[in-house]
Structure formats: C-alpha cells, structure tokens
Design an enzyme around this catalytic site. Structure first.
Site, PDB file in Angstrom:
ATOM      1  N   LYS A  33       0.802  -1.240   0.000  1.00 20.88           N
ATOM      2  CA  LYS A  33       0.000   0.000   0.000  1.00 20.88           C
ATOM      3  C   LYS A  33       0.827   1.279   0.000  1.00 20.88           C
ATOM      4  CE  LYS A  33      -2.479  -2.549  -0.736  1.00 20.88           C
ATOM      5  NZ  LYS A  33      -2.876  -2.498  -2.137  1.00 20.88           N
ATOM      6  N   SER A  34       2.096   1.135  -0.395  1.00 21.46           N
ATOM      7  CA  SER A  34       2.967   2.315  -0.447  1.00 21.46           C
ATOM      8  C   SER A  34       3.090   2.879  -1.856  1.00 21.46           C
ATOM      9  CB  SER A  34       4.358   1.955   0.066  1.00 21.46           C
ATOM     10  OG  SER A  34       4.282   1.510   1.382  1.00 21.46           O
ATOM     11  N   GLY A  35       2.398   2.262  -2.812  1.00 20.41           N
ATOM     12  CA  GLY A  35       2.516   2.717  -4.204  1.00 20.41           C
ATOM     13  C   GLY A  35       3.277   1.732  -5.076  1.00 20.41           C
ATOM     14  N   TRP A  77       2.180   1.536  -8.760  1.00 21.34           N
ATOM     15  CA  TRP A  77       2.620   2.718  -9.515  1.00 21.34           C
ATOM     16  C   TRP A  77       4.116   2.616  -9.840  1.00 21.34           C
ATOM     17  CZ3 TRP A  77       2.910   8.336  -7.182  1.00 21.34           C
ATOM     18  CH2 TRP A  77       3.050   9.262  -8.230  1.00 21.34           C
ATOM     19  N   HIS A 134       8.087  -7.398  -1.152  1.00 22.72           N
ATOM     20  CA  HIS A 134       7.685  -6.735   0.101  1.00 22.72           C
ATOM     21  C   HIS A 134       8.588  -7.200   1.253  1.00 22.72           C
ATOM     22  CE1 HIS A 134       4.182  -4.838  -1.525  1.00 22.72           C
ATOM     23  NE2 HIS A 134       3.394  -5.893  -1.569  1.00 22.72           N
ATOM     24  N   ARG A 160       5.837   5.471   2.015  1.00 23.12           N
ATOM     25  CA  ARG A 160       4.660   6.356   2.015  1.00 23.12           C
ATOM     26  C   ARG A 160       4.308   6.731   3.451  1.00 23.12           C
ATOM     27  NH1 ARG A 160      -1.335   4.802  -0.527  1.00 23.12           N
ATOM     28  NH2 ARG A 160      -2.019   6.962  -0.835  1.00 23.12           N
TER      29      ARG A 160
HETATM   30  P1  A3P Z   1      -4.965   4.453  -1.877  1.00 26.72           P
HETATM   31  O1  A3P Z   1      -5.610   3.247  -1.278  1.00 26.72           O
HETATM   32  O2  A3P Z   1      -4.583   5.480  -0.861  1.00 26.72           O
HETATM   33  O3  A3P Z   1      -5.769   5.045  -2.980  1.00 26.72           O
HETATM   34  P2  A3P Z   1       0.168  -0.707  -3.605  1.00 26.72           P
HETATM   35  O4  A3P Z   1       0.339  -0.620  -5.074  1.00 26.72           O
HETATM   36  O5  A3P Z   1       1.482  -0.692  -2.860  1.00 26.72           O
HETATM   37  O6  A3P Z   1      -0.733  -1.782  -3.209  1.00 26.72           O
HETATM   38  O7  A3P Z   1      -0.493   0.682  -3.157  1.00 26.72           O
HETATM   39  C1  A3P Z   1      -1.806   0.994  -3.515  1.00 26.72           C
HETATM   40  C2  A3P Z   1      -2.004   2.483  -3.328  1.00 26.72           C
HETATM   41  O8  A3P Z   1      -1.373   3.182  -4.406  1.00 26.72           O
HETATM   42  C3  A3P Z   1      -3.471   2.843  -3.374  1.00 26.72           C
HETATM   43  O9  A3P Z   1      -3.599   3.991  -2.536  1.00 26.72           O
HETATM   44  C4  A3P Z   1      -3.649   3.185  -4.839  1.00 26.72           C
HETATM   45  O10 A3P Z   1      -4.785   3.958  -5.116  1.00 26.72           O
HETATM   46  C5  A3P Z   1      -2.349   3.934  -5.128  1.00 26.72           C
HETATM   47  N1  A3P Z   1      -2.003   3.915  -6.550  1.00 26.72           N
HETATM   48  C6  A3P Z   1      -2.118   2.889  -7.424  1.00 26.72           C
HETATM   49  N2  A3P Z   1      -1.725   3.262  -8.644  1.00 26.72           N
HETATM   50  C7  A3P Z   1      -1.352   4.555  -8.558  1.00 26.72           C
HETATM   51  C8  A3P Z   1      -0.857   5.505  -9.508  1.00 26.72           C
HETATM   52  N3  A3P Z   1      -0.685   5.190 -10.781  1.00 26.72           N
HETATM   53  N4  A3P Z   1      -0.564   6.743  -9.067  1.00 26.72           N
HETATM   54  C9  A3P Z   1      -0.739   7.079  -7.776  1.00 26.72           C
HETATM   55  N5  A3P Z   1      -1.215   6.231  -6.830  1.00 26.72           N
HETATM   56  C10 A3P Z   1      -1.510   4.972  -7.213  1.00 26.72           C
END
Ligand code: A3P
Length: 351
Positions: free
Chosen positions: A94-96, A99, A160, A182
C-alpha cells in the site's frame, strides 16, 4: 458473516483450475507450505488483516499459506539467486508498489514497445503492472520462475520482504534496489480498505478502522512493523546510495517529472535531450497515471485471484485526514518520531 468464500479467499482458487500450469502450481504450493509447517507452528502469532493470523519471522509479521507469505520468504532465502544487474523494487504493501512497478517497467522498456512514436502496443495498455513486473514472492510456485531464467538486463522484480530478511544473494551481489516509502497514515488507510475488500470472511471477522489502527500502531500488518521496514531500507540507502534509491510516494506525487527522470538515471536509462524535447517523460507519466491504470484495470483478476481494481482506490496524498481522529494522528506522529529519531525520514509524517 457470509460463509461463502470469495474467489480470492483461498490461495489456490486463483489459478486457472483446469490448466496443467495451474495444477502444477497448486502442487508446488502444497509442497512449499508443507516443507515449512513445522517451523510455522513455532512462530509468534497475531491477528491478521486479510488472513486469520500473521506470524512473526525475523522481526516482521507475515501472512501464511499465501503467495506472499512467511513460507515464501523462507523458500526464497534458501533458493533465490540474484544477478548483479537485477533491479528490485521494495515496498511495504500500500505504499505505491503498483505505480512504481508501472513507472520502472515503462521507463526501462520505453523503446521496446514504441510503434510510430506512440505506445500503442504497450503492455500497460491492457495488463496490470503486477503482470508486467512480478514479485519474487509470487514466482516461487512456478515450475520455471522468471528469476531462474536469464533475460535481457536488467531483470526487474518487486518484493515486500524487509531488508534484513532478503535472500542473501540480493544483498551480496550488490544489485540495485529502489525503495518507495509512504506516509504511515495513508498506508494504514489504504491497507484498511484493501483488507476489507480481500478479507477471508470464512476465518476472519470484519475489522473496524479502530481495530486496524490498534494493530498498525503495535506494528502488526503484513510485512510490518511499518517503521522497521522503512528504517531497514533507509539506512542501507545511506550506506550504499549508488545501489539503493529511497523515494517517497509524496515526492513522486508532488514532482512526478523530476522523480521519473531520477528513476531513469538510477536505472541506467536516462532520458536524452531529444526525448525530453519530444515529451517522452510526460508520455511515461501518462501511461502510468492513476487515472489511466485504473481504467485499464477496472476488470479482471491477477493470477493470485486479487481483482485488478483493488490496487486503485483514491491515489491521493493525505486521505488519512478523512479517517483519523486528532488523537490517532498524534499517536502515529509520536511513534514515528520515536522510531525515526535521528533519521531524516520523518518529513512526511505530519503531511
Ligand atoms: P490508496 O488506497 O490510498 O488510494 P500498492 O500498489 O502498494 O498496493 O499501493 C496501492 C495504493 O497506491 C493505493 O492507494 C492506490 O490507489 C495507489 N495507486 C495505485 N496506482 C497509482 C498511480 N498510478 N498513481 C498514484 N497512486 C496509485
């Protein structure tokens, strides 16, 4: 409580049931889980977020009987061989991660999938970043994990696993690592929603935000404690700045272009002046944008049975303000200040 199991609830449910590959993967999972079952029962246990329990192994909490699990970490520690030219993207859930996977895959492969100066044939137009750039953890159960295959350099993987539990060969061979960190409050909120979607309802009771806050504050989350995971990679980024790049989601959100250029340089694929003039940086950013990836991934499941859309929720900095009380916020600030004392990584904790 519903007793019907969601499709992602059981680790084997995700694999195409009748394919030979699926059968083989299920058999491999059974073998791996079986191999470590005696060690598992000796580990301290806590309440899980998605699965019933989390197990403490080498100072960190892990799920069990899943693709990303304590058994996987043990198996990788015994067998994994890194190449010096590999690149590992390390994150807490959940840190991005999604992305970062998209950005790194898009940067490294930007010329490979170009067609008439556009990305019309690019995998990120139809596939999840998780399918483009795998976790080493999810490869363990394949007959031929991609990490056992030589391919064009650099091979790109995500993980992870906390730094101190990484397979020794990753640490020893001096390959490059990119760590994305994050704000803990946004990680907690994101994980709360993710767990609510994926929770194994047959063995776990629903959790309130308060419940997850209590667990998170005690350090209990998959591959947590949050602070120890971040600190492990942060320290090594100071010791080996050429090999370990430490980024934050917040900085990437605030100044995506400069951070994408930084990533490209670190990866050894810098944008040329000509590319910059042709707006290639913006094209990569657009391909990996939250809006674009969410649209591409609004249906379908990953191999592990998780719906593709579970990885795209708000994509914002600071959504925690919609969930936290003042007291909760102060508690996380206090723990962060204590845990990160003397390190320059608390700058985002009050965002
Ligand atoms: P939120 O739940 O705050 O929206 P991970 O990929 O580590 O599982 O993290 C998921 C988080 O990254 C989610 O946050 C998601 O919405 C966000 N996320 C996914 N794709 C993204 C992108 N292209 N740009 C920015 N944030 C993104």
């Amino acid at each position: 409580m519903s007793m019907s199991m969601p499709p992602h609830a059981f680790p084997f449910s995700s694999i195409t049931k009748n394919s030979d590959e699926g059968k083989q993967e299920r058999a491999n999972m059974t073998l791996v889980f079986d191999r470590y079952k005696d060690r598992l029962i000796t580990l301290p246990k806590e309440k899980g977020w998605i699965t019933e329990n989390l197990y403490m192994y080498q100072g960190f909490w892990h799920q069990s009987m899943r693709r990303i699990s304590v058994e996987t970490v043990m198996a990788l520690q015994e067998t994994f061989k890194a190449h010096p030219s590999d690149v590992y993207l390390a994150t807490l859930p959940k840190s991005g991660t999604t992305w970062l996977k998209a950005l790194v895959f898009a940067i490294v492969n930007r010329n490979r999938y170009k067609n008439n100066n556009s990305f019309s044939a690019h995998p990120l137009l139809h596939s999840s970043p998780h399918d483009c750039l795998p976790f080493i953890e999810t490869e363990v159960f394949k007959n031929t994990p991609t990490y056992n295959v030589d391919s064009d350099s650099p091979r790109l993987f995500a993980t992870h696993i906390p730094y101190t539990s990484l397979p020794k060969s990753i640490i020893d061979c001096g390959c490059n690592i990119i760590y994305l960190c994050r704000n803990p409050k946004d990680v907690l909120v994101s994980m709360f929603h993710f767990a609510n979607k994926l929770r194994d309802e047959s063995s776990c009771s629903p959790m309130t935000f308060n419940d997850t806050f209590e667990l998170f504050s005690k350090g209990v989350m998959p591959t947590g404690p949050y602070w120890d995971h971040v600190k492990g990679y942060y320290k090594v980024s100071l010791e080996h700045p050429k090999n370990v790049l430490f980024l934050t989601y917040e900085a990437l959100r605030k100044d995506t272009a400069n951070n994408v250029k930084r990533l490209a340089e670190f990866l050894g694929f810098p944008f040329t002046e000509e590319e910059e003039a042709e707006d290639e940086v913006q094209k990569v950013i657009g391909l990996c944008s939250f809006e674009h990836l969410r649209e591409v991934n609004k249906s379908g499941d990953l191999r592990e049975g998780i719906p593709n859309d579970a990885f795209f929720r708000e994509g914002k900095v600071g959504d925690w303000t919609n969930h936290f009380t003042n007291e909760m916020s102060q508690t996380i600030d206090y723990i962060t200040e204590q845990k990160f004392h003397g390190l320059n990584i608390s700058t985002f904790s009050r965002n």
